[in-house]
Design a protein around this motif. Structure first.
Motif, PDB file in Angstrom:
ATOM      1  N   ARG A 147       6.901  83.561 -33.163  1.00  0.00           N
ATOM      2  CA  ARG A 147       6.586  82.784 -31.958  1.00  0.00           C
ATOM      3  C   ARG A 147       5.879  81.479 -32.297  1.00  0.00           C
ATOM      4  O   ARG A 147       6.178  80.420 -31.752  1.00  0.00           O
ATOM      5  N   ASP A 148       4.924  81.554 -33.221  1.00  0.00           N
ATOM      6  CA  ASP A 148       4.156  80.360 -33.566  1.00  0.00           C
ATOM      7  C   ASP A 148       4.867  79.499 -34.609  1.00  0.00           C
ATOM      8  O   ASP A 148       4.295  78.536 -35.124  1.00  0.00           O
ATOM      9  N   GLY A 165      16.292  92.281 -31.048  1.00  0.00           N
ATOM     10  CA  GLY A 165      17.102  91.055 -31.086  1.00  0.00           C
ATOM     11  C   GLY A 165      16.366  89.858 -31.670  1.00  0.00           C
ATOM     12  O   GLY A 165      16.754  88.717 -31.427  1.00  0.00           O
ATOM     13  N   LEU A 166      15.295  90.092 -32.433  1.00  0.00           N
ATOM     14  CA  LEU A 166      14.511  88.963 -32.942  1.00  0.00           C
ATOM     15  C   LEU A 166      14.902  88.582 -34.364  1.00  0.00           C
ATOM     16  O   LEU A 166      14.709  87.444 -34.780  1.00  0.00           O
ATOM     17  N   LEU A 189       6.532  91.314 -27.883  1.00  0.00           N
ATOM     18  CA  LEU A 189       7.929  91.344 -28.311  1.00  0.00           C
ATOM     19  C   LEU A 189       8.849  90.890 -27.172  1.00  0.00           C
ATOM     20  O   LEU A 189       9.814  90.163 -27.391  1.00  0.00           O
ATOM     21  N   GLN A 190       8.504  91.327 -25.954  1.00  0.00           N
ATOM     22  CA  GLN A 190       9.352  90.940 -24.824  1.00  0.00           C
ATOM     23  C   GLN A 190       9.290  89.439 -24.557  1.00  0.00           C
ATOM     24  O   GLN A 190      10.286  88.818 -24.231  1.00  0.00           O
ATOM     25  N   GLN A 191       8.101  88.882 -24.723  1.00  0.00           N
ATOM     26  CA  GLN A 191       7.979  87.435 -24.483  1.00  0.00           C
ATOM     27  C   GLN A 191       8.948  86.673 -25.380  1.00  0.00           C
ATOM     28  O   GLN A 191       9.663  85.778 -24.953  1.00  0.00           O
ATOM     29  N   LEU A 192       8.978  87.089 -26.630  1.00  0.00           N
ATOM     30  CA  LEU A 192       9.822  86.396 -27.589  1.00  0.00           C
ATOM     31  C   LEU A 192      11.306  86.585 -27.265  1.00  0.00           C
ATOM     32  O   LEU A 192      12.108  85.648 -27.353  1.00  0.00           O
ATOM     33  N   ARG A 193      11.656  87.813 -26.872  1.00  0.00           N
ATOM     34  CA  ARG A 193      13.064  88.099 -26.563  1.00  0.00           C
ATOM     35  C   ARG A 193      13.522  87.309 -25.328  1.00  0.00           C
ATOM     36  O   ARG A 193      14.610  86.739 -25.301  1.00  0.00           O
ATOM     37  N   GLU A 207      16.147  80.077 -23.770  1.00  0.00           N
ATOM     38  CA  GLU A 207      16.591  78.948 -24.602  1.00  0.00           C
ATOM     39  C   GLU A 207      18.113  78.911 -24.693  1.00  0.00           C
ATOM     40  O   GLU A 207      18.726  77.849 -24.687  1.00  0.00           O
ATOM     41  N   GLN A 208      18.692  80.096 -24.731  1.00  0.00           N
ATOM     42  CA  GLN A 208      20.147  80.157 -24.859  1.00  0.00           C
ATOM     43  C   GLN A 208      20.854  79.760 -23.552  1.00  0.00           C
ATOM     44  O   GLN A 208      21.847  79.029 -23.582  1.00  0.00           O
TER      45      GLN A 208
END
Ligand SMILES: Cc1ncc(COP(=O)(O)O)c(C=O)c1O
Length: 469
Positions: free
Chosen positions: A16-17, A54-55, A376-380, A386-387
């Protein structure tokens, strides 16, 4: 939390960072195992977990790589404001009710909801505790426990404050029906109809509704995505309008997600002390931090009892139990009396259940697990936004909580988008409900507190398409 989950969370934060960049290779299992002092199987499990979310992706005979997004969205910009906001009456309730009623249906994908998924909470454990508690309950407690609330629960809450470095006497704490009742009681305690209250912009819509109901006026001060309320503009606003109180969220502000740095919190407290203005601090998301430790409430720096600190277990432990509280400083007695004359007390079995749950331990373990899932959800969710969303979109990067604040292209009308999305079985929270002036016409708040699955992915793809068209 298991070791592999801790490791997965640490890697997710680095992604994330952008310490580890999209497309970059992760260190090999052997390297990570050596560096972190964990077994190879722990590293494997962590990598599997990140892959399942999915990360990252594994490439045969090559290793693990951070998934790269189709594009990278820019973070939100600070609002540049030269003019102070006007003092004004508030009239947003109808709009808020309309949106909230529409977003409640279980059949819709709940991006507009104010709550994370109820399955993230220890409901079965709480149910067991409640059953035991009610069976053992002395019937006289339902008569005697009027007033500020269950003593053991208040003691447990005071203990948690102390662990976080805030010394609050148990007697100062009043148990309320969720934080919202507490916030409303505080507002009633420190204002009279016609008074002006200083709020942030954007702000939690229930603050606007409370202000409208009590016949108050507002002045809005812009809140920045990283650091929260703009303190320079706040001071100018205080000098100009002399508000009777402030209502501010310092930790993971709803909807913008900002986290006020400690230096700003100190300055905020100095300011309200200098002008002797009570501060209602809404801190319901404080426990949902993604960094090392719980962010401090401004209450930590309050020497004159001017801060009325409100929080609850609704977002962190027990949604639906409606257990919140207020530590109201020198206004504690007024809040206690207002509570008594408004709703007498808060459900005695629910209070005792939470008190028993807290005293047995396990709350912190649950919180660690909850925060882990949210990271984890924030990133997913971020990757999917973004997509699917257009390039001009800007998005917040909160360090806690479960909301994204998203600025869409100027041409998008968030209220129209809300209606079309609902026709497609998707709820969102449109920007105008977060402002007395119905600003933020091209903003939405998006909840990422619901487990990632194919339905969520499809819904974000549809939403992205609606935004583009
Ligand atoms: C910022 C904020 N404050 C207060 C509340 C209300 O909390 P509770 O459910 O404990 O009444 C909410 C709920 O959405 C919120 O987002």
């Amino acid at each position: 939390m298991k070791r592999y989950e801790e490791l997965a969370e640490a890697i997710a934060k680095s992604i994330r960072d952008e310490v580890i960049k999209p497309g970059e290779k992760l260190p090999s299992v052997r390297e990570t195992s050596k560096k972190r002092g964990v077994s190879a199987s722990t590293v494997f499990e962590a990598y599997y977990l990140l892959e399942a979310r999915g990360l990252i992706t594994t490439r045969p005979r090559s290793g693990y790589y951070v998934n790269s997004s189709a594009k990278k969205l820019r973070p939100l910009a600070e609002q540049k404001t030269e003019n102070l906001s006007k003092q004004q009456e508030v009239d947003v309730s109808e709009l808020v009710f309309e949106v909230l009623e529409a977003t409640r249906a279980r059949s819709s994908v709940p991006f507009g909801s104010a709550f994370p998924s109820p399955v993230l909470f220890p409901m079965a454990k709480l149910a067991k505790t409640m059953s035991y508690t009610v069976q053992k309950m002395d019937p006289w407690r339902t008569v005697e426990d009027l007033g500020p609330g269950d003593n053991e629960l208040r003691r447990q809450i005071a203990l948690r404050y102390r662990i976080d470095g805030v010394d609050i006497p148990t007697e100062e704490i009043v148990i309320t029906n969720g934080a919202l009742e507490g916030l409303n009681l505080c507002l009633a305690a420190v204002t009279r109809p016609g008074d002006t209250i200083l709020i942030e912009s954007p702000t939690f819509y229930a603050a606007l509704q409370a202000i409208e109901r009590y016949g108050l006026k507002t002045v809005e001060v812009p809140s920045h995505p990283d650091t929260g309320v703009d303190l320079d503009i706040m001071e100018q606003t205080i000098q100009r309008y002399r508000p009777k109180a402030c209502w501010i969220m310092t930790n993971f502000q709803n909807p913008i997600g900002s986290l006020m740095p400690d230096a700003n919190k100190k300055r905020l407290v100095e300011m309200i002390t200098k002008y002797q203005i009570p501060l209602i601090e809404d801190d319901v998301y404080g426990e949902l931090y993604f960094d090392e430790k719980r962010p401090t409430p401004t209450k930590t720096y309050d020497e004159e009892g001017l801060i009325l600190h409100c929080s609850s277990f609704s977002k962190s432990l027990a949604p639906g139990y409606r257990i919140g509280w207020v530590a109201a400083g020198k206004f504690a007695k007024q809040v206690e009396r207002l509570k008594l004359s408004t709703s007498i007390t808060t459900s005695v079995p629910a209070q005792q259940t939470i008190a028993n749950y807290l005293s047995k331990g396990g709350y912190d373990r649950h919180l660690r697990q909850l925060r882990h899932l949210l990271v984890l959800q924030q990133l997913r969710y971020l990757k999917a936004v973004e997509q699917y969303f257009p390039e001009e979109t800007r998005i917040s990067r909160p360090h806690g909580g479960y909301f994204f604040w998203i600025e869409l292209p100027k041409s998008v009308d968030a209220l129209k988008l809300h209606r079309t999305a609902l026709d497609n079985g998707i709820s969102i929270a449109p920007g105008p409900i977060f402002s007395a002036q119905r600003s933020y016409k091209n903003f939405i708040r998006l909840n990422y507190g619901h487990e990632w699955d194919e339905q969520v992915d499809d819904a974000l793809a549809i939403l992205g398409k609606l935004v583009k068209t």
